[in-house]
Scaffold this active site. Sequence first.
Site, PDB file in Angstrom:
ATOM      1  N   MET A  30       0.895  -1.168  -0.029  1.00  0.00           N
ATOM      2  CA  MET A  30      -0.272  -0.034  -0.043  1.00  0.00           C
ATOM      3  C   MET A  30       0.988   1.251  -0.025  1.00  0.00           C
ATOM      4  O   MET A  30       1.717   1.464   0.943  1.00  0.00           O
ATOM      5  CB  MET A  30      -0.805   0.081   1.309  1.00  0.00           C
ATOM      6  CG  MET A  30      -1.602  -1.427   1.395  1.00  0.00           C
ATOM      7  SD  MET A  30      -2.577  -1.301   3.088  1.00  0.00           S
ATOM      8  CE  MET A  30      -3.597   0.260   3.170  1.00  0.00           C
ATOM      9  N   GLY A  90      -0.406   3.780   4.864  1.00  0.00           N
ATOM     10  CA  GLY A  90       0.129   2.685   3.952  1.00  0.00           C
ATOM     11  C   GLY A  90       0.824   1.497   4.568  1.00  0.00           C
ATOM     12  O   GLY A  90       0.781   1.310   5.706  1.00  0.00           O
ATOM     13  N   SER A  91       1.578   0.939   3.892  1.00  0.00           N
ATOM     14  CA  SER A  91       2.393   0.002   4.200  1.00  0.00           C
ATOM     15  C   SER A  91       2.221  -1.316   3.346  1.00  0.00           C
ATOM     16  O   SER A  91       2.143  -1.599   2.382  1.00  0.00           O
ATOM     17  CB  SER A  91       2.625  -0.221   5.574  1.00  0.00           C
ATOM     18  OG  SER A  91       3.595   0.609   6.164  1.00  0.00           O
ATOM     19  N   ARG A  92       1.856  -2.592   4.034  1.00  0.00           N
ATOM     20  CA  ARG A  92       1.412  -3.676   3.596  1.00  0.00           C
ATOM     21  C   ARG A  92       0.412  -4.603   4.327  1.00  0.00           C
ATOM     22  O   ARG A  92       0.538  -4.671   5.491  1.00  0.00           O
ATOM     23  CB  ARG A  92       2.900  -4.524   3.529  1.00  0.00           C
ATOM     24  CG  ARG A  92       3.093  -5.551   2.357  1.00  0.00           C
ATOM     25  CD  ARG A  92       4.094  -6.370   2.393  1.00  0.00           C
ATOM     26  NE  ARG A  92       4.319  -7.704   3.105  1.00  0.00           N
ATOM     27  CZ  ARG A  92       5.296  -8.344   3.268  1.00  0.00           C
ATOM     28  NH1 ARG A  92       6.631  -7.820   3.188  1.00  0.00           N
ATOM     29  NH2 ARG A  92       5.240  -9.467   3.975  1.00  0.00           N
TER      30      ARG A  92
END
Length: 218
Positions: A101, A187-189
């Site tokens: 993300m 975000g991120s994952r």
Amino acid sequence: MPHSQTSAPRDSLVGTRLARGASPWLLPTVATAALSLARARRSGAAKAVAVPATALAAGMLWFFRDPEREIAPGRVISPADGVVQSIMPWKDGRTRVAIFMSPLNVHVNRAPLAGTVTSVEHIPGGFVPAFNKESENNERVVWHFDTELGDIEMVQIAGAVARRIVPYVPQGTKVEQGERIGLIRFGSRVDIYLPEGVEVDVEVGQKTVAGVTRIDRD
């Protein structure tokens, strides 16, 4: 063959709700922008602050948008907006689908299937960029759902910027498919583990839309 890339909805701030858990970032940013704009006509310093403050506030409003989605049919749907980063067979027969993300994606995550939340576990860790292999040791929240396919594991992983994961529902909650279950700020994952025997219907590099993109294949 996997389906073609899912077209992302045209999100708009008009009529769009803001994500729960965004207020610690939004309130001071919007307040600073409003105050500097109010004083801009009388103060050169306030005018200098007003432009970047207003731009930052607008960016925050966009980052924390939480649009409504028409939930698509399918056994397993994407829990996150983003891009499929990897598809990896696991030793226990499951398949992990990792979705990256970016800060431009909607940050609210959704339940991939209907079921009961059997556990929500926060695991402390680091904050390396989510596209880095070492991100598997990052700060994360591990979810387990009791579903028609059995136990489904989903992991929200923080990144270099996203240092706060906000679960929306506790253990024991019954959720509908596509229901909002949590937020990763900036975000991120998100990883989802498909049970043995469930085939993947996305490919690396494909864009996903939470609640819309189907992950599995009949």
